[in-house]
Write a protein that holds these residues in place. Structure first.
Motif, mmCIF file in Angstrom:
data_model
loop_
_atom_site.group_PDB
_atom_site.id
_atom_site.type_symbol
_atom_site.label_atom_id
_atom_site.label_comp_id
_atom_site.label_asym_id
_atom_site.label_seq_id
_atom_site.Cartn_x
_atom_site.Cartn_y
_atom_site.Cartn_z
ATOM 1 N N MET A 1 2.774 25.033 25.808
ATOM 2 C CA MET A 1 1.907 24.208 24.948
ATOM 3 C C MET A 1 0.996 23.319 25.794
ATOM 4 N N MET A 2 1.542 22.794 26.870
ATOM 5 C CA MET A 2 0.736 21.961 27.756
ATOM 6 C C MET A 2 -0.410 22.784 28.345
ATOM 7 N N ARG A 3 -0.113 24.007 28.711
ATOM 8 C CA ARG A 3 -1.121 24.854 29.357
ATOM 9 C C ARG A 3 -2.176 25.368 28.377
ATOM 10 N N ILE A 4 -1.748 25.849 27.203
ATOM 11 C CA ILE A 4 -2.728 26.418 26.272
ATOM 12 C C ILE A 4 -3.401 25.346 25.423
ATOM 13 N N GLY A 5 -2.899 24.127 25.491
ATOM 14 C CA GLY A 5 -3.464 23.042 24.691
ATOM 15 C C GLY A 5 -4.949 22.825 24.906
ATOM 16 N N GLN A 6 -5.422 23.131 26.107
ATOM 17 C CA GLN A 6 -6.842 22.931 26.404
ATOM 18 C C GLN A 6 -7.745 23.846 25.579
ATOM 19 N N TRP A 7 -7.177 24.923 25.025
ATOM 20 C CA TRP A 7 -7.972 25.853 24.226
ATOM 21 C C TRP A 7 -7.729 25.688 22.730
ATOM 22 N N LEU A 8 -6.894 24.722 22.367
ATOM 23 C CA LEU A 8 -6.592 24.498 20.954
ATOM 24 C C LEU A 8 -7.472 23.398 20.396
ATOM 25 N N ASP A 9 -7.816 23.521 19.127
ATOM 26 C CA ASP A 9 -8.581 22.450 18.496
ATOM 27 C C ASP A 9 -7.633 21.287 18.153
ATOM 28 N N GLN A 10 -8.199 20.143 17.905
ATOM 29 C CA GLN A 10 -7.412 18.937 17.666
ATOM 30 C C GLN A 10 -6.512 19.080 16.439
ATOM 31 N N ALA A 11 -6.984 19.780 15.419
ATOM 32 C CA ALA A 11 -6.166 19.978 14.213
ATOM 33 C C ALA A 11 -4.904 20.763 14.541
ATOM 34 N N SER A 12 -5.025 21.812 15.339
ATOM 35 C CA SER A 12 -3.853 22.607 15.730
ATOM 36 C C SER A 12 -2.884 21.774 16.554
ATOM 37 N N ILE A 13 -3.427 20.968 17.433
ATOM 38 C CA ILE A 13 -2.565 20.122 18.260
ATOM 39 C C ILE A 13 -1.795 19.135 17.384
ATOM 40 N N GLN A 14 -2.481 18.486 16.473
ATOM 41 C CA GLN A 14 -1.832 17.478 15.631
ATOM 42 C C GLN A 14 -0.859 18.102 14.626
ATOM 43 N N GLN A 15 -1.239 19.215 14.021
ATOM 44 C CA GLN A 15 -0.434 19.800 12.943
ATOM 45 C C GLN A 15 0.682 20.716 13.428
ATOM 46 N N GLN A 16 0.470 21.400 14.547
ATOM 47 C CA GLN A 16 1.455 22.376 15.000
ATOM 48 C C GLN A 16 2.153 21.975 16.302
ATOM 49 N N VAL A 17 1.383 21.527 17.268
ATOM 50 C CA VAL A 17 1.945 21.252 18.587
ATOM 51 C C VAL A 17 2.721 19.933 18.611
ATOM 52 N N LYS A 18 2.126 18.887 18.115
ATOM 53 C CA LYS A 18 2.763 17.560 18.178
ATOM 54 C C LYS A 18 4.151 17.534 17.543
ATOM 55 N N PRO A 19 4.344 18.063 16.316
ATOM 56 C CA PRO A 19 5.690 18.037 15.731
ATOM 57 C C PRO A 19 6.729 18.790 16.571
ATOM 58 N N VAL A 20 6.307 19.896 17.173
ATOM 59 C CA VAL A 20 7.232 20.679 18.008
ATOM 60 C C VAL A 20 7.612 19.887 19.256
ATOM 61 N N LEU A 21 6.623 19.275 19.895
ATOM 62 C CA LEU A 21 6.914 18.499 21.093
ATOM 63 C C LEU A 21 7.787 17.288 20.773
ATOM 64 N N GLU A 22 7.550 16.664 19.633
ATOM 65 C CA GLU A 22 8.394 15.537 19.228
ATOM 66 C C GLU A 22 9.834 15.985 19.026
ATOM 67 N N LYS A 23 10.005 17.162 18.436
ATOM 68 C CA LYS A 23 11.352 17.713 18.239
ATOM 69 C C LYS A 23 12.003 18.029 19.594
#
Length: 134
Positions: free
Chosen positions: A89-111
């Motif tokens: 997620m850290m690596r591919i995050g640079q190619w993700l839009d902010q909505a994907s990061i907030q809605q999909q990535v952030k909850p997973v990383l918090e978990k």
């Protein structure tokens, strides 16, 4: 590990030679299928390949094709798979839009940050800092 690394490097060269559309039709489906393999090494190889393929395919494939697989692997029973999810997620995050990061990535990383394994916690925290979702 060295063999998996060499294989993923070759994937990048294939994408450069044959193009993103070819990769989306040929390689990516096979890579994503490895995420469901019983052998955890195959699931980790899937993540390593996603890191490489996301670099070659960039935003479209990273968001549409691969992110859901990475998110799914966050629930894996094997800590090494989970901390590689955070690294991916850290690596591919640079190619993700902010909505994907907030809605999909952030909850997973918090978990993952709350995981019982200290390595999983560490890499989830690192990813959160890099992606600025901490």
């Amino acid at each position: 590990y060295a063999i998996r690394e060499a294989a993923t490097s070759n994937l990048k060269k294939l994408v450069e030679k044959f193009g993103v559309e070819w990769a989306q039709q040929t390689i990516i489906p096979k890579v994503l299928q490895m995420s469901r393999d019983q052998n955890y090494l195959h699931r980790m190889t899937c993540l390593f390949c996603i890191n490489t393929l996301a670099e070659g395919c960039q935003k479209e494939a990273a968001t549409k094709l691969m992110l859901s697989t990475v998110v799914g692997l966050a629930s894996d029973a094997v800590p090494n798979v989970k901390f590689n999810v955070a690294k991916t997620m850290m690596r591919i995050g640079q190619w993700l839009d902010q909505a994907s990061i907030q809605q999909q990535v952030k909850p997973v990383l918090e978990k993952l940050k709350q995981d019982t394994d200290s390595d999983v916690q560490y890499f989830a925290g690192e990813a959160m800092e890099v992606l600025k979702v901490a």
